[in-house]
Design a protein around this motif. Structure first.
Motif, PDB file in Angstrom:
ATOM      1  N   ARG A  75      -5.526  46.181   6.559  1.00 17.05           N
ATOM      2  CA  ARG A  75      -6.252  46.492   7.790  1.00 17.05           C
ATOM      3  C   ARG A  75      -7.130  45.322   8.217  1.00 17.05           C
ATOM      4  N   ARG A  76      -7.746  45.447   9.379  1.00 18.53           N
ATOM      5  CA  ARG A  76      -8.528  44.367   9.983  1.00 18.53           C
ATOM      6  C   ARG A  76      -9.563  43.796   9.022  1.00 18.53           C
ATOM      7  N   ARG A  77      -9.671  42.467   9.024  1.00 17.26           N
ATOM      8  CA  ARG A  77     -10.599  41.771   8.118  1.00 17.26           C
ATOM      9  C   ARG A  77     -12.018  41.783   8.684  1.00 17.26           C
ATOM     10  N   ASP A  78     -12.954  41.444   7.838  1.00 14.49           N
ATOM     11  CA  ASP A  78     -14.334  41.324   8.284  1.00 14.49           C
ATOM     12  C   ASP A  78     -14.618  39.872   8.692  1.00 14.49           C
ATOM     13  N   ARG A  79     -15.835  39.641   9.163  1.00  9.50           N
ATOM     14  CA  ARG A  79     -16.191  38.311   9.652  1.00  9.50           C
ATOM     15  C   ARG A  79     -16.052  37.251   8.569  1.00  9.50           C
ATOM     16  N   ALA A  80     -16.361  37.596   7.327  1.00  8.42           N
ATOM     17  CA  ALA A  80     -16.277  36.622   6.235  1.00  8.42           C
ATOM     18  C   ALA A  80     -14.858  36.087   6.082  1.00  8.42           C
ATOM     19  N   PHE A  81     -13.865  36.963   6.281  1.00  7.13           N
ATOM     20  CA  PHE A  81     -12.472  36.509   6.183  1.00  7.13           C
ATOM     21  C   PHE A  81     -12.184  35.471   7.250  1.00  7.13           C
ATOM     22  N   TYR A  82     -12.604  35.735   8.486  1.00  7.52           N
ATOM     23  CA  TYR A  82     -12.294  34.819   9.583  1.00  7.52           C
ATOM     24  C   TYR A  82     -13.145  33.560   9.555  1.00  7.52           C
ATOM     25  N   LYS A  83     -14.176  33.551   8.743  1.00  5.30           N
ATOM     26  CA  LYS A  83     -14.878  32.295   8.499  1.00  5.30           C
ATOM     27  C   LYS A  83     -14.088  31.415   7.532  1.00  5.30           C
ATOM     28  N   THR A  84     -13.189  32.024   6.781  1.00 10.63           N
ATOM     29  CA  THR A  84     -12.374  31.284   5.823  1.00 10.63           C
ATOM     30  C   THR A  84     -11.014  30.921   6.385  1.00 10.63           C
ATOM     31  N   VAL A  85     -10.423  31.820   7.166  1.00 13.76           N
ATOM     32  CA  VAL A  85      -9.045  31.664   7.644  1.00 13.76           C
ATOM     33  C   VAL A  85      -9.006  31.706   9.171  1.00 13.76           C
ATOM     34  N   GLN A  86      -8.349  30.732   9.768  1.00 15.29           N
ATOM     35  CA  GLN A  86      -8.104  30.727  11.211  1.00 15.29           C
ATOM     36  C   GLN A  86      -6.659  30.315  11.464  1.00 15.29           C
ATOM     37  N   MET A  87      -6.171  30.644  12.655  1.00 17.75           N
ATOM     38  CA  MET A  87      -4.768  30.383  12.986  1.00 17.75           C
ATOM     39  C   MET A  87      -4.665  29.620  14.303  1.00 17.75           C
ATOM     40  N   VAL A  88      -3.739  28.673  14.349  1.00 14.90           N
ATOM     41  CA  VAL A  88      -3.400  27.949  15.575  1.00 14.90           C
ATOM     42  C   VAL A  88      -1.985  28.360  15.956  1.00 14.90           C
ATOM     43  N   PHE A  89      -1.824  28.844  17.185  1.00 15.17           N
ATOM     44  CA  PHE A  89      -0.559  29.428  17.599  1.00 15.17           C
ATOM     45  C   PHE A  89       0.362  28.391  18.227  1.00 15.17           C
ATOM     46  N   GLN A  90       1.606  28.792  18.391  1.00 15.25           N
ATOM     47  CA  GLN A  90       2.643  27.889  18.849  1.00 15.25           C
ATOM     48  C   GLN A  90       2.438  27.434  20.283  1.00 15.25           C
ATOM     49  N   ASP A  91       2.093  28.353  21.156  1.00 13.81           N
ATOM     50  CA  ASP A  91       2.101  28.065  22.591  1.00 13.81           C
ATOM     51  C   ASP A  91       0.685  27.943  23.143  1.00 13.81           C
ATOM     52  N   PRO A  92       0.210  26.727  23.423  1.00 18.17           N
ATOM     53  CA  PRO A  92      -1.150  26.580  23.951  1.00 18.17           C
ATOM     54  C   PRO A  92      -1.306  27.131  25.362  1.00 18.17           C
ATOM     55  N   TYR A  93      -0.191  27.372  26.052  1.00 17.45           N
ATOM     56  CA  TYR A  93      -0.260  27.948  27.393  1.00 17.45           C
ATOM     57  C   TYR A  93      -0.595  29.438  27.322  1.00 17.45           C
ATOM     58  N   ALA A  94      -0.164  30.087  26.244  1.00 19.69           N
ATOM     59  CA  ALA A  94      -0.385  31.526  26.109  1.00 19.69           C
ATOM     60  C   ALA A  94      -1.628  31.861  25.299  1.00 19.69           C
ATOM     61  N   SER A  95      -2.090  30.944  24.463  1.00 18.07           N
ATOM     62  CA  SER A  95      -3.176  31.289  23.538  1.00 18.07           C
ATOM     63  C   SER A  95      -4.568  31.106  24.137  1.00 18.07           C
ATOM     64  N   LEU A  96      -4.659  30.508  25.336  1.00 22.54           N
ATOM     65  CA  LEU A  96      -5.949  30.350  26.007  1.00 22.54           C
ATOM     66  C   LEU A  96      -5.995  31.231  27.254  1.00 22.54           C
ATOM     67  N   HIS A  97      -7.132  31.878  27.473  1.00 23.90           N
ATOM     68  CA  HIS A  97      -7.281  32.735  28.648  1.00 23.90           C
ATOM     69  C   HIS A  97      -7.334  31.860  29.902  1.00 23.90           C
ATOM     70  N   PRO A  98      -6.468  32.114  30.898  1.00 20.93           N
ATOM     71  CA  PRO A  98      -6.401  31.217  32.061  1.00 20.93           C
ATOM     72  C   PRO A  98      -7.677  31.174  32.889  1.00 20.93           C
ATOM     73  N   ARG A  99      -8.524  32.207  32.803  1.00 21.66           N
ATOM     74  CA  ARG A  99      -9.749  32.240  33.606  1.00 21.66           C
ATOM     75  C   ARG A  99     -10.999  31.877  32.820  1.00 21.66           C
ATOM     76  N   HIS A 100     -10.819  31.433  31.588  1.00 22.00           N
ATOM     77  CA  HIS A 100     -11.959  31.025  30.768  1.00 22.00           C
ATOM     78  C   HIS A 100     -11.969  29.506  30.646  1.00 22.00           C
ATOM     79  N   SER A 101     -13.098  28.906  30.923  1.00 24.25           N
ATOM     80  CA  SER A 101     -13.240  27.463  30.747  1.00 24.25           C
ATOM     81  C   SER A 101     -13.244  27.117  29.265  1.00 24.25           C
ATOM     82  N   VAL A 102     -13.082  25.838  28.970  1.00 24.15           N
ATOM     83  CA  VAL A 102     -13.165  25.378  27.583  1.00 24.15           C
ATOM     84  C   VAL A 102     -14.503  25.784  26.983  1.00 24.15           C
ATOM     85  N   ASP A 103     -15.564  25.644  27.765  1.00 19.77           N
ATOM     86  CA  ASP A 103     -16.896  26.038  27.306  1.00 19.77           C
ATOM     87  C   ASP A 103     -16.928  27.525  26.927  1.00 19.77           C
TER      88      ASP A 103
END
Length: 250
Positions: free
Chosen positions: A72-100
């Motif tokens: 089941r879903r991990r806690d914050r401590a898990f995501y401080k240890t593990v992160q993922m970079v996805f295949q498609d940078p066009y799909a993994s970023l919200h089109p209406r959110h700036s880099v900031d």
């Protein structure tokens, strides 16, 4: 850093159940870069998603930095240890959110303070610079978007990065830049990588060891030195290496 034992991953329910990963197992040492290779549909990305908590229909054992991981879903401590970079940078970023906005949200979710300074450092780390901070995804090239996605993953200051074909959606001219960036970041931050790729040349450049997958099973684990020498034990691995060598004139 990562232990996977007797991992089974499935989708759906009988009689329509699909077993995507079958009894997979491997270990990754701290600081190592480990590859998962195989043809499309062999289960490579499914393993990454199970580790990351994006799939909860699995059995077996996953342990990260000595801590067992639940389905089941991990806690914050898990995501401080593990992160993922996805295949498609066009799909993994919200089109209406700036880099900031993308980086601010990631930092706040991890409970980080001093947001402005951290964003500036993240952009410097991935070779973008502060002039990109208030741009939107449509104002960025594919390589620049993937650099933002990598910066977002680094915001949590993780120890383990899961890389799901991070260059396959990019132009060939940009792929080497992103791979070199990932190599530099691994050395600079002492990161551990698990990288999925269908490109054996990429794995040979980026990884120390690799697992070869066929139809949901790991058929062989080998070193990159063995890969370069063509010293495979399994017929399937030898066929994969021969196919990756490309067309050879008779």
């Amino acid at each position: 850093m990562l232990t996977v034992e007797h991992l089974n991953v499935w989708f759906g329910h009988p009689p329509a159940r699909v077993d995507a990963v079958k009894d997979a197992g491997f270990t990754v040492a701290p600081g190592e870069s480990f590859g998962l290779v195989g043809e499309s549909g062999s289960g490579k990305s499914t393993i990454l998603r199970a580790i990351a908590g994006l799939i909860d229909t699995w059995s077996g054992r996953i342990e990260v930095a000595g801590q067992p991981v639940a389905a089941r879903r991990r806690d914050r401590a898990f995501y401080k240890t593990v992160q993922m970079v996805f295949q498609d940078p066009y799909a993994s970023l919200h089109p209406r959110h700036s880099v900031d906005a993308v980086l601010s949200e990631a930092l706040r979710l991890q409970g980080m303070d001093d947001i402005d300074r951290r964003i500036a450092r993240l952009l410097d780390d991935v070779g973008l610079g502060r002039g990109f901070r208030f741009r939107y995804p449509h104002q960025l090239s594919g390589g620049q978007r993937q650099r933002v996605a990598i910066a977002r993953a680094l915001a949590a200051e993780p120890r383990l990065l899961l890389l799901d074909e991070p260059t396959s959606a990019l132009d060939v001219s940009v792929q080497a830049e992103i791979l070199n960036l990932l190599s530099d970041l691994r050395a600079e931050h002492g990161l551990t990588y698990v990288m999925v790729s269908h490109d054996l040349a990429v794995v040979g450049h980026m990884c120390d060891r690799l697992a070869v997958m066929q139809q949901g099973r790991i058929v062989e684990v080998m070193t990159v030195e063995d890969l370069r020498r063509g010293a495979a034990r399994q017929d399937y691995t030898r066929q994969l290496i021969a196919a990756s060598a490309g067309y050879q004139r008779a």
